[in-house]
Design an enzyme around this catalytic site. Structure first.
Site, PDB file in Angstrom:
ATOM      1  N   TYR A 180      95.325 -22.398 -58.567  1.00  0.00           N
ATOM      2  CA  TYR A 180      96.415 -21.969 -57.687  1.00  0.00           C
ATOM      3  C   TYR A 180      97.663 -21.647 -58.501  1.00  0.00           C
ATOM      4  O   TYR A 180      98.313 -20.620 -58.274  1.00  0.00           O
ATOM      5  CB  TYR A 180      96.709 -23.077 -56.676  1.00  0.00           C
ATOM      6  CG  TYR A 180      97.707 -22.695 -55.606  1.00  0.00           C
ATOM      7  CD1 TYR A 180      97.311 -21.965 -54.493  1.00  0.00           C
ATOM      8  CD2 TYR A 180      99.040 -23.074 -55.707  1.00  0.00           C
ATOM      9  CE1 TYR A 180      98.219 -21.614 -53.504  1.00  0.00           C
ATOM     10  CE2 TYR A 180      99.958 -22.736 -54.723  1.00  0.00           C
ATOM     11  CZ  TYR A 180      99.542 -22.008 -53.631  1.00  0.00           C
ATOM     12  OH  TYR A 180     100.454 -21.670 -52.645  1.00  0.00           O
ATOM     13  N   LYS A 201      99.384 -17.879 -58.667  1.00  0.00           N
ATOM     14  CA  LYS A 201     100.731 -17.573 -58.197  1.00  0.00           C
ATOM     15  C   LYS A 201     101.617 -17.040 -59.318  1.00  0.00           C
ATOM     16  O   LYS A 201     102.528 -16.235 -59.066  1.00  0.00           O
ATOM     17  CB  LYS A 201     101.347 -18.800 -57.533  1.00  0.00           C
ATOM     18  CG  LYS A 201     100.648 -19.180 -56.221  1.00  0.00           C
ATOM     19  CD  LYS A 201     100.637 -18.034 -55.216  1.00  0.00           C
ATOM     20  CE  LYS A 201     100.043 -18.444 -53.870  1.00  0.00           C
ATOM     21  NZ  LYS A 201     100.068 -17.347 -52.881  1.00  0.00           N
TER      22      LYS A 201
END
Length: 253
Positions: A157, A161
């Site tokens: 994650y 991002k």
């Protein structure tokens, strides 16, 4: 206040919103409709989209159910826009169980990147011809506090991002002269139904005490929608290539 809509701010405009069945995506779609936009909303769960229809003026809402990571969903969204796309909010995303790299499986890594990065790229690529033809358009990607640091999520994650931030800045650079703006909003904790369970004992040891003492209060989806719609609107006409932290001050720690 985040529930005070700006009447007519998106009158006559068409916007695509992903992840619109719940959380930040739903709040963004609702706000856009209330501010005059025709909204093409998508979510992986059809029942959530049906509930969205009950919350807004359905004459201004078109829903497309499907996995945003599937190219066919992107094609369906563009087709539903019927030739005009003024704004795009790439909101859909998934977490990674806070797994560090030594505990990462290929399938999870690939799925996180498919949803959080590749889908954002594909939809951006799909809407750009319409925006370029019109000489105007605004794209907002939902990044994360995890896109600003290494201590807010798991490895997949966090990396995804950071990639969203790079995609945002690159898009802003290449297409700014043609009237296209691209920005990202980086939330901290938000009260949504995204699965944010911690599936790594090691990650818990590393992260939990820091988060309990340093992370600000959880935001509402409506607070994030206010930032997203501002960036999508002409009110932010001079803003492009920005990663806007909407995190209660977390980025200042």
């Amino acid at each position: 206040m985040t529930d005070q809509f700006v009447d007519g701010r998106f009158a006559g405009k068409t916007a695509i919103v992903t992840g619109a069945g719940s959380g930040i995506g739903r709040a963004t779609a609702v706000r856009l409709v209330h501010e005059g936009a025709r909204v093409i909303a998508t979510d992986v769960m059809e029942e959530r989209l049906q509930e969205l229809h009950g919350a807004v003026d359905s004459s201004q809402l078109v829903t497309v159910s499907g996995d945003v990571a599937a190219p066919g969903t992107v094609d369906a969204l563009v087709a539903a826009a019927d030739g005009r796309i003024d704004a795009l909010a790439n909101v859909a995303g998934i977490m990674d169980g806070f797994l560090p790299v030594a505990e990462m499986e290929d399938a999870l890594w690939e799925r996180v990147f498919d949803v959080n990065v590749t889908a954002v790229m594909r939809l951006t690529r799909a809407v750009l011809p319409f925006m370029l033809a019109a000489g105007a358009g605004s794209i907002v990607n939902v990044s994360s506090e995890a896109g600003l640091r290494g201590s807010a999520a798991g490895t997949a994650y966090t990396t995804s991002k950071h990639a969203v931030n790079g995609l945002t800045k690159s898009t802003a650079f290449f297409y700014g002269p043609q009237g296209i703006r691209c920005n990202a909003v980086a939330p901290g904790g938000v009260a949504t139904n995204i699965d944010a369970s911690m599936k790594s004992e090691f990650a818990g040891q590393r992260l939990r005490s820091f988060m309990e003492t340093n992370v600000p209060s959880v935001a509402t989806p409506e607070e994030l929608a206010a930032a997203i719609t501002w960036l999508l609107s002409d009110d932010a006409a001079n803003v492009s290539g920005v990663i806007l932290a909407s995190d209660g001050g977390w980025a200042a720690i």
